[in-house]
Design an enzyme around this catalytic site. Sequence first.
Site, PDB file in Angstrom:
ATOM      1  CD  GLU A  89     126.347 -50.547  -4.938  1.00  0.00           C
ATOM      2  OE1 GLU A  89     126.285 -49.343  -5.310  1.00  0.00           O
ATOM      3  OE2 GLU A  89     125.673 -51.199  -4.081  1.00  0.00           O
ATOM      4  CD  GLU A 123     121.967 -46.424  -4.649  1.00  0.00           C
ATOM      5  OE1 GLU A 123     121.516 -47.709  -4.479  1.00  0.00           O
ATOM      6  OE2 GLU A 123     123.255 -46.186  -4.458  1.00  0.00           O
TER       7      GLU A 123
END
Length: 321
Positions: free
Chosen positions: A194, A293
């Site tokens: 990520e 998120e």
Amino acid sequence: MAPLRFSANVSWLFPELPGLPARLRAAGSSGFEAAEVAWPYAEPPEAVARAAREAGLRLVLINTPPGDREKGEMGLGAVPGRQAAFREGLEQAVLYARALGCPRTPCPELACQGESKANHRVVHLSKGQFMVAVGASRHLSGSRAGYRIHLMAGRVPQGADRAAVRSEMETVFLENLRHAAGVLAQENLVGLLEPINTRITDPQYFLDMPQQAAAILQKVGRPNLQLQMDLFHWQIMDGNLTGNIREFLPLVGHVQVAQVPGRGEPDSPGELNFPYLFQLLEDEGYKGFVGCEYRPLGDTAEGLNWLRSYWERRGRPQAGQ
């Protein structure tokens, strides 16, 4: 085109509730079918698994341990001198993934070894990059794919010049990723890389651009290592979300969303047009999970009107899609 599947990141959602079990119950009661949690390691794996089952949730994503937070560590994958600690943390993450119910039957994206070359194709990226994708799917992700573990790259050491240590850190990261790919393949698990923005969230983080992550994935060349696309970070670092989604989606194993710049709900004020982005993901054939998120601006459940509206408009995915 199938509707998107959403997972509740309970490290961010339901902060008004104490403890992981309570947050998982709230996510299940809110209609989520899946959840993700950054670091579940404060709870025994069996307790986390039991709480998820009782909430009717499938856990789909965790992170590798961050390292020594008091010393400023935020992942260890690319940190020189911390290879042994990264591998210990990987084993811990695998232990949790195993307890949390990862599937043990082979999934299509991990079937590269032993398949005929006719079932592989080249995915071309920018500047001559490429990766081998498996099967006819446009991308490597799928709802029956293995459990995801975010392999955190970590930060550039304090006081070090990013450009000066980039080559050494990439070498360490490649070494650790090759090791991780082998460990994860034995358990039918998928590792994720990520990029995290260095303009707002974490100025010292090593992996901050999708192009950088894609180049590293190409060098490792393992089908069970994929890209984690957090649209919050991608917008801040590079923008061009339409082009980047279309270019990099073949490598994406998980998506996460939050509004920019406040990191609130997708329908909160900000730069991103999420109805357009959700439609784009559908049009491009994305079938993995979209992780929520974000930082709720108020009560989490009340702030889920955007998701309820999506479900009313598009319906919910059928089991097995």
